[in-house]
Design an enzyme around this catalytic site. Structure first.
Site, PDB file in Angstrom:
ATOM      1  N   CYS A   1      39.276  31.227 -25.340  1.00 45.04           N
ATOM      2  CA  CYS A   1      40.185  30.747 -26.377  1.00 45.04           C
ATOM      3  C   CYS A   1      40.029  31.572 -27.648  1.00 45.04           C
ATOM      4  CB  CYS A   1      39.873  29.275 -26.662  1.00 45.04           C
ATOM      5  SG  CYS A   1      40.889  28.541 -27.936  1.00 45.04           S
TER       6      CYS A   1
ATOM      7  N   GLU B   1      48.840  39.002 -22.423  1.00 49.14           N
ATOM      8  CA  GLU B   1      47.708  38.668 -21.561  1.00 49.14           C
ATOM      9  C   GLU B   1      47.840  37.251 -21.032  1.00 49.14           C
ATOM     10  OE1 GLU B   1      44.175  41.651 -22.996  1.00 49.14           O
ATOM     11  OE2 GLU B   1      44.113  39.613 -23.781  1.00 49.14           O
TER      12      GLU B   1
END
Length: 427
Positions: free
Chosen positions: A401, A106
């Site tokens: 994150c 990703e």
């Protein structure tokens, strides 16, 4: 209402022998092996790295016979293939990229970034601070950033605002999965499948640049090696990707940041590199006891060893080392932890990025209370330590994150998500 995300052309993703990722000397050797003159290598390098073509048939300066010979020998441009794209309500986009062996990683596009560069002394930092302010830090740093950037560059920032964003950040993966096993991170649940090649790492960037029509040298693009994987456990290929991105694609290393969980020998090696992005160390705890619980790799290299390795970095005149600190509710976010962080970093040219933990399924942590985040930041700032709160980007699509997990199960009916139909790769 969200704009529909269009299907993305796969180019020559399935090429057995990708040209993208080869250094100029390697392309020259290939041409020589085919009985071609050296200038053909220059034409190929120009096409795949500067013109960012996606297929050999687009390199029209090559004779048709040579193009056919390359295809028959199994060569193709070989960029990663975007098979799925999800768009957040904040404009962030998360891409599932397929590699030539069928594995996926990703990559994330963040228009206007997430504030991660603020305070590190770079041009990217100056742009962030001039455009956004300090968001709670002292004005001294913000004014300094504006002085460093200069009036001419500030005008460029304003021009970019007219095009829809001032700057953008691309978050890149370096491995399929991750072996570090940080307890608060979804990627850790995947384990490690394999390292990416330098071409696959840099290729993610080009795939995103092509998608958004970015012009290198005109549009302001920052890169963060903070996606899936630990870059310093794939050190040689990470460095190769940096060489490709800087020397061939044209993105300066001053606009790149690499994040490491703390691979002590690699940090020391990195300090000797002639071409070196900025460093961010994922600290995430104020003492070894807590850090071992959330980051088991601490058992191999403790905080003192990591800080000693970081001290070997030859910093530029205005450069600061970034320490990333994920705040976990009730675990590492209390005043005593802030005091310990100050003791650890005392005397270092350091700044701290505070990251309120981004939740994920199956992870038994809680988000910190907003008042605890504010208190933690204030304690650092009051003691003279630059501290910034990273803006969470793309939480609703698992793009923030610690949330990257090779997502393939987001429902297209979700009003927050649009998923691109997967294009069929060419034969």
């Amino acid at each position: 209402m969200l704009n529909k995300i269009k299907p993305i052309d796969s180019g020559e993703q399935a090429a057995a022998n990708p040209l993208f990722g080869m250094l100029p000397d390697e392309v020259k050797s290939l041409m020589e092996s085919l009985g071609q003159k050296g200038y053909r290598a220059n034409q190929i390098v120009e096409a795949i790295y500067r013109q960012r073509v996606t297929g050999i048939d687009e390199i029209t300066v090559l004779p048709i016979g040579l193009r056919d010979e390359l295809v028959q020998a199994g060569y193709g441009v070989g960029l990663p293939w975007i098979v799925q794209a999800a768009r957040s309500v904040d404009g962030t986009e998360r891409y599932l990229m397929r590699l030539r062996d069928g594995e996926t990683v990703e990559t994330v596009w963040m228009p206007d970034g997430d504030g991660g560069e603020r305070g590190d002394g770079s041009e990217a930092s100056a742009e962030e601070e001039a455009a956004d302010g300090l968001e709670g830090n002292t004005s001294e740093f913000g004014e300094g950033a504006k002085r460093n950037l200069g009036n001419r560059d500030l005008r460029n920032v304003g021009a970019l605002e007219q095009s829809g964003y001032r700057r953008a950040t691309i978050c890149i993966s370096s491995q399929v999965g991750c072996a570090v096993n940080c307890q608060f991170c979804l990627t850790a649940k995947l384990g490690i499948k394999r390292n990416l090649t330098g071409g696959e790492i840099a290729g993610q960037v080009v795939a995103v640049l092509n998608r958004h029509g970015i012009k290198i040298g005109k549009d302001r693009i920052n890169l963060v090696f903070m996606g899936m994987g630990e870059p310093f456990l794939n050190y040689d290929e990470f460095i190769r990707s940096v060489q490709l991105l800087v020397k061939q694609i044209g993105i300066p290393e001053s606009r790149m940041t690499v994040s490491t969980s703390g691979i002590e020998p690699a940090i020391r090696k990195f300090a000797q590199e002639p071409l070196r992005p900025k460093l961010a160390l994922s600290l995430n705890a104020s003492n070894d006891t807590v850090r071992e619980q959330v980051m088991p790799i601490t058992r191999k290299w403790n905080i003192a060893q990591l800080l000693d390795a970081v001290s070997t970095l030859p910093l530029g005149k205005r450069e600061w080392v970034t320490f990333e600190y994920v705040l976990l509710g009730g675990v590492n976010d209390q005043p005593e932890h802030a005091r310990e962080v100050l003791d650890l970093l005392k005397g270092m040219r350091a700044k701290v990025n505070l990251i309120a933990w981004n939740p994920g399924p199956g992870i038994a942590y809680t988000q910190p209370k907003p008042e605890d985040v504010a208190t933690f930041q204030k304690m650092l700032i009051d003691a003279g330590m630059p501290a910034y709160i990273r803006r969470p980007r793309g939480r609703d699509i698992y793009a923030a994150c610690g949330q990257l997990k090779r997502t393939v199960d987001l429902p297209a009916a979700d009003p927050l998500v649009e998923i691109a139909p997967a294009a069929t790769p060419p034969a």
